[in-house]
Design a protein around this motif. Structure first.
Motif, short mmCIF file in Angstrom:
data_model
loop_
_atom_site.label_atom_id
_atom_site.label_comp_id
_atom_site.label_asym_id
_atom_site.label_seq_id
_atom_site.Cartn_x
_atom_site.Cartn_y
_atom_site.Cartn_z
N MET A 87 0.83 -1.19 0.00
CA MET A 87 0.00 0.00 0.00
C MET A 87 0.88 1.25 0.00
O MET A 87 1.86 1.33 0.72
CB MET A 87 -0.91 0.00 1.23
CG MET A 87 -1.91 -1.14 1.23
SD MET A 87 -3.03 -1.05 2.65
CE MET A 87 -4.04 -2.50 2.34
N ASP A 89 0.01 4.85 0.65
CA ASP A 89 -0.85 5.94 1.05
C ASP A 89 -0.15 6.72 2.16
O ASP A 89 0.97 6.40 2.55
CB ASP A 89 -2.23 5.43 1.49
CG ASP A 89 -2.14 4.33 2.54
OD1 ASP A 89 -1.11 4.28 3.26
OD2 ASP A 89 -3.07 3.52 2.66
N ARG A 90 -0.79 7.73 2.65
CA ARG A 90 -0.13 8.57 3.65
C ARG A 90 0.12 7.81 4.94
O ARG A 90 1.10 8.07 5.64
CB ARG A 90 -0.96 9.82 3.92
CG ARG A 90 -2.40 9.54 4.30
CD ARG A 90 -3.14 10.82 4.60
NE ARG A 90 -4.55 10.57 4.81
CZ ARG A 90 -5.33 11.38 5.50
NH1 ARG A 90 -4.82 12.46 6.04
NH2 ARG A 90 -6.61 11.12 5.64
N TRP A 91 -0.75 6.84 5.27
CA TRP A 91 -0.54 6.08 6.49
C TRP A 91 0.66 5.14 6.33
O TRP A 91 1.45 4.98 7.25
CB TRP A 91 -1.80 5.30 6.84
CG TRP A 91 -2.96 6.20 7.11
CD1 TRP A 91 -3.14 7.00 8.21
CD2 TRP A 91 -4.06 6.44 6.25
NE1 TRP A 91 -4.31 7.71 8.09
CE2 TRP A 91 -4.91 7.39 6.90
CE3 TRP A 91 -4.45 5.96 5.00
CZ2 TRP A 91 -6.09 7.84 6.33
CZ3 TRP A 91 -5.63 6.41 4.44
CH2 TRP A 91 -6.44 7.35 5.10
N ALA A 92 0.79 4.53 5.14
CA ALA A 92 1.95 3.68 4.90
C ALA A 92 3.24 4.50 4.94
O ALA A 92 4.28 4.04 5.42
CB ALA A 92 1.82 2.98 3.55
N ARG A 136 1.83 0.18 13.39
CA ARG A 136 1.14 -0.45 12.25
C ARG A 136 -0.35 -0.63 12.55
O ARG A 136 -1.19 -0.47 11.66
CB ARG A 136 1.80 -1.78 11.93
CG ARG A 136 3.25 -1.65 11.46
CD ARG A 136 3.81 -2.98 10.98
NE ARG A 136 5.20 -2.86 10.57
CZ ARG A 136 6.23 -3.30 11.29
NH1 ARG A 136 6.03 -3.90 12.46
NH2 ARG A 136 7.47 -3.16 10.85
N ALA A 139 -2.05 2.65 12.09
CA ALA A 139 -2.18 2.97 10.66
C ALA A 139 -3.29 2.14 10.02
O ALA A 139 -4.05 2.66 9.18
CB ALA A 139 -0.85 2.71 9.95
N ASP A 140 -3.40 0.87 10.38
CA ASP A 140 -4.48 0.04 9.84
C ASP A 140 -5.85 0.59 10.24
O ASP A 140 -6.80 0.59 9.44
CB ASP A 140 -4.34 -1.40 10.33
CG ASP A 140 -3.13 -2.10 9.72
OD1 ASP A 140 -2.65 -1.63 8.66
OD2 ASP A 140 -2.67 -3.11 10.30
N ARG A 143 -6.56 3.67 8.17
CA ARG A 143 -6.90 3.29 6.80
C ARG A 143 -8.32 2.74 6.73
O ARG A 143 -9.07 3.03 5.79
CB ARG A 143 -5.89 2.27 6.29
CG ARG A 143 -6.05 1.91 4.82
CD ARG A 143 -4.99 0.92 4.37
NE ARG A 143 -3.66 1.50 4.41
CZ ARG A 143 -2.71 1.14 5.29
NH1 ARG A 143 -2.98 0.21 6.21
NH2 ARG A 143 -1.53 1.70 5.26
N ALA A 144 -8.68 1.92 7.71
CA ALA A 144 -10.02 1.33 7.70
C ALA A 144 -11.10 2.39 7.86
O ALA A 144 -12.19 2.29 7.28
CB ALA A 144 -10.13 0.28 8.82
N GLY A 146 -10.71 5.53 6.98
CA GLY A 146 -10.56 6.63 6.02
C GLY A 146 -10.41 7.96 6.74
O GLY A 146 -10.98 8.98 6.34
N THR A 154 -5.56 9.83 13.12
CA THR A 154 -4.50 10.45 12.33
C THR A 154 -3.57 11.28 13.21
O THR A 154 -2.35 11.26 13.05
CB THR A 154 -5.11 11.33 11.23
OG1 THR A 154 -6.00 10.55 10.43
CG2 THR A 154 -4.02 11.91 10.33
#
Length: 204
Positions: A87, A89-92, A136, A139-140, A143-144, A146, A154
Motif C-alpha cells: 500500500m 498511502d499517507r498512512w503507509a 502499524r 495505521a491500519d 486506513r479502515a 478513512g 491520524t
C-alpha cells in the motif's frame, strides 16, 4: 494392432522355420536324400504352427498394450496468487518513517564499542523496535476508517512519527557520548533519561 499381429506371425514363422531347417540339416538321419524343397515346405508348415501362431498372439498383446489409451492427467494447479501490492498511502508513508527511525537507531547502536553501556543501549533499541507493531495497528485503523487529517487516529499516528523521529535523534546523541566515554558510570544518567523517553504507544 493388425500390423503388430502380422509382424508377430512373420517373425515367429521365420524363426521357427529356420530352427527346424537347421535341425534337418544337422540331423544324422538326413542322409536319405530328402529333397530340399520338401524339407523347406515341411519346415514352413511347422514354422507357421509352432512359431507363427504364438508370434501372432504375442503381436496382438503388444498391439493392444500400445493402443491402450494413456491416462488423462489432471490439469496442473493454477499458479499461486501474487501477494497484494504494498500500500502506498499517507498512512503507509508514516509507518515507513517510523520503521526508518528504528533502522537508524539499530545502525547507530552498532557503531558503539562493546561495553555494558552498549548492552544497555541495545536493550533500549530493542524496546524501541517493539513499538512498531502499535504504529502499524494505528495505521491500519486509520486506513479502515478513512480518517482525515483532523481525526484522532491520524493525530495519534502523526504524534508517533514525531516521537520516533525525536527518539532517533536522542539515541544519536547518546551513542556519540558512548564513543568518547565507554564507562557505564559516566553515561548512566544519559541512558536512564533515554529509557524514559521511549515512545509507549500501547499505553498512550
Amino acid at each position: 494392432m493388425g500390423r503388430a499381429a502380422l509382424w508377430g506371425l512373420l517373425i515367429g514363422t521365420t524363426l521357427m522355420t529356420t530352427l527346424i531347417m537347421f535341425g534337418f540339416a544337422t540331423s544324422p538321419e538326413n542322409g536319405s536324400g530328402v529333397p530340399l524343397v520338401a524339407s523347406f515346405i515341411a519346415s514352413g508348415m511347422f514354422g507357421v504352427v509352432m512359431g507363427g501362431i504364438p508370434g501372432t498372439l504375442i503381436g496382438l498383446v503388444v498391439g493392444a498394450v500400445r493402443r491402450r489409451p494413456q491416462p488423462v492427467l489432471p490439469p496442473p494447479p493454477p499458479p499461486p496468487l501474487a501477494p497484494p501490492p504494498p500500500m502506498h498511502d499517507r498512512w503507509a508513508a508514516m509507518v515507513g518513517r517510523c520503521e526508518l527511525a528504528v533502522r537508524r537507531v539499530g545502525a547507530a547502536v552498532a557503531t558503539v564499542p562493546p561495553s555494558p553501556a552498549r548492552d544497555w543501549l541495545e536493550r533500549i533499541a530493542g524496546q524501541f523496535g517493539g513499538e512498531l507493531s502499535d504504529v502499524r495497528r494505528i495505521a491500519d485503523l486509520a486506513r479502515a476508517l478513512g480518517a482525515d487529517h483532523d481525526h484522532p487516529v491520524t493525530q495519534r499516528l502523526t504524534a508517533a512519527v514525531r516521537d520516533f523521529t525525536s527518539f532517533e535523534d536522542e539515541v544519536g546523541r547518546v551513542a556519540l557520548q558512548l564513543l568518547n566515554q565507554a564507562s557505564l558510570d559516566k553515561v548512566r544518567t544519559h541512558l536512564e533519561v533515554l529509557e524514559q523517553q521511549l515512545p509507549h504507544l500501547g499505553n498512550g
